[in-house]
Enzyme design. Structure first.
Site, short mmCIF file in Angstrom:
data_model
loop_
_atom_site.label_atom_id
_atom_site.label_comp_id
_atom_site.label_asym_id
_atom_site.label_seq_id
_atom_site.Cartn_x
_atom_site.Cartn_y
_atom_site.Cartn_z
N ARG A 100 0.98 -1.11 0.05
CA ARG A 100 0.10 -0.01 -0.01
C ARG A 100 0.90 1.25 -0.04
O ARG A 100 1.62 1.38 0.99
CB ARG A 100 -0.96 -0.05 1.26
CG ARG A 100 -1.67 1.39 1.28
CD ARG A 100 -3.05 1.05 2.34
NE ARG A 100 -3.93 0.37 1.76
CZ ARG A 100 -5.47 0.59 2.14
NH1 ARG A 100 -5.61 1.31 2.98
NH2 ARG A 100 -6.06 -0.28 1.58
N HIS A 127 -6.97 0.92 -7.10
CA HIS A 127 -7.40 -0.03 -5.57
C HIS A 127 -8.16 -1.58 -6.26
O HIS A 127 -9.15 -1.63 -6.07
CB HIS A 127 -8.21 0.81 -4.83
CG HIS A 127 -8.44 -0.02 -3.37
ND1 HIS A 127 -7.61 -1.21 -2.93
CD2 HIS A 127 -9.09 0.60 -2.32
CE1 HIS A 127 -7.82 -1.45 -1.78
NE2 HIS A 127 -8.58 -0.66 -1.30
N GLN A 130 -10.27 -3.75 -4.12
CA GLN A 130 -11.30 -3.27 -3.79
C GLN A 130 -12.30 -3.64 -4.80
O GLN A 130 -13.46 -4.11 -4.52
CB GLN A 130 -11.29 -1.67 -3.38
CG GLN A 130 -12.62 -1.33 -3.16
CD GLN A 130 -13.13 -1.78 -1.56
OE1 GLN A 130 -12.50 -2.04 -0.72
NE2 GLN A 130 -14.25 -2.55 -1.66
N ASP A 211 -17.35 7.12 -2.35
CA ASP A 211 -16.14 6.91 -1.71
C ASP A 211 -16.13 8.32 -0.87
O ASP A 211 -16.56 9.22 -0.99
CB ASP A 211 -15.03 6.76 -2.29
CG ASP A 211 -13.65 6.41 -1.73
OD1 ASP A 211 -13.73 6.33 -0.60
OD2 ASP A 211 -12.58 6.14 -2.23
N CYS A 251 -16.81 1.28 -0.32
CA CYS A 251 -15.21 0.59 0.01
C CYS A 251 -15.04 0.66 1.49
O CYS A 251 -14.32 -0.40 2.14
CB CYS A 251 -14.08 0.88 -0.86
SG CYS A 251 -13.89 2.66 -0.54
N ARG A 279 -14.17 -8.78 1.24
CA ARG A 279 -12.72 -8.46 1.20
C ARG A 279 -11.82 -9.85 1.28
O ARG A 279 -10.97 -10.24 0.56
CB ARG A 279 -12.27 -7.44 1.75
CG ARG A 279 -12.88 -6.07 1.53
CD ARG A 279 -12.03 -5.46 0.01
NE ARG A 279 -10.87 -5.82 -0.03
CZ ARG A 279 -10.06 -4.71 0.20
NH1 ARG A 279 -10.41 -3.55 0.70
NH2 ARG A 279 -8.81 -4.98 0.09
#
Ligand code: CP
Ligand code: NVA
Length: 292
Positions: A100, A127, A130, A211, A251, A279
């Site tokens: 990340r 991402h 996700q 988001d 997310c 996830r």
């Protein structure tokens, strides 16, 4: 299948379908297996994380492998050892490294020096893990996303970029509702339509998603963003404009009172808690297909 997963477009439609089927079957079977026995992944994160970190750690544990979270301050990387050297060494020992990073370039550099899989656990650009989960969640709830209208409310950020890639791969229409100041300069993205009108974007959509207005790294623009995005909140009455079968995804983390109303996460059309749990299942599907 590609060795690395830096962007959704590293995988073909067929690869993603295989991962989704694998995720679905792992979700429906016993937690513990030995599918990744003897495998090891490392996690190196420059930014905070709850879901991504824990889902990879639990996924490896449940599949019989092992994962370690390596704090940058504990690594020689934190004392100035070059990223390239770190990638060479970790790539010779670990089966995969989840990164990340602030900059997407860091992912590219790491991947080019590492002999094992590099997985993007979020960068400033994308991402993919996700959106892989979101595609899985949509499929589980409502079947194929092909040909559907998807509404994104908010800036063209890392998650939205991966949605744009998904729109091309799965041939759905992504309508991005966003103030013109935040619409990207790049035009001509296949299947992506930018509009300032959230009403237009949400009308008859099958999937509505959003988001935070201020992503990690954008904090210096906080006040400006909160002002410009104030008319882009999703709430249950706005969801009524989407089609009858529409679901809402986010997310997470979410800020109630900003991009979503206080009550949206508990609305019957919200599948956000399933999405968050997914996830784990999607990470398991990805790891089994990528590391084996
Ligand atoms: N959605 C997501 O990536 O969450 P984390 O930042 O908690 O990993
Ligand atoms: N766009 C958000 C996603 C967090 C999971 C961020 O980058 O902070």
């Amino acid at each position: 299948m590609n060795n690395n997963f830096l962007n959704l477009s590293d995988l073909s439609k067929k690869d993603i379908e295989i991962i989704i089927e694998r995720s679905l079957s792992l979700k429906g079977s016993t937690k513990k297996s030995d599918m990744l026995a003897g495998k090891y992944i490392a996690l190196i994160f420059e930014k905070s994380s709850t879901r991504t970190r824990v889902s990879f750690e639990v996924a490896m544990n449940q599949l019989g492998g092992k994962a370690s979270f390596l704090a940058i301050t504990d690594l020689q990387l934190g004392r100035g050892e070059p990223l390239e050297d770190t990638a060479k060494v970790l790539g010779s020992m670990a089966d995969g490294v989840v990164l990340r990073t602030q900059k997407h370039d860091t992912q590219e550099t790491f991947a080019s020096f590492s002999a094992s899989s590099t997985i993007n656990g979020l960068s400033d650009q994308s991402h993919p893990c996700q959106v892989l989960t979101d595609l899985f969640t949509y499929y589980e709830e409502n079947g194929s996303i092909e040909g559907k209208k998807v509404c994104w409310s908010g800036d063209f950020n890392n998650v939205c970029f991966s949605y744009a890639e998904a729109a091309k791969i799965f041939n759905f229409q992504l309508h991005v509702a966003c103030p013109k100041e935040f619409q990207p300069k790049i035009k001509g993205l296949p299947n992506v339509i930018f509009t300032e009108s959230l009403d237009e974007a949400i009308d008859d959509s099958s999937l509505v998603t959003t988001d935070v207005w201020v992503s990690m790294g954008d904090e210096k623009e906080k006040d400006y963003r909160e002002q410009l995005f104030k008319d882009y909140q999703i709430c249950p009455s706005l969801m009524d404009k989407a089609n009858d079968k529409a679901i809402f995804l986010h997310c997470l983390p979410a800020i109630r009172g900003q991009e979503i109303s206080e009550d949206l996460l508990e609305d019957k059309r919200s599948k956000v808690w399933t999405q968050a749990e997914n996830r784990l299942h999607a990470q398991k599907g990805l790891l089994v297909e990528l590391l084996n």
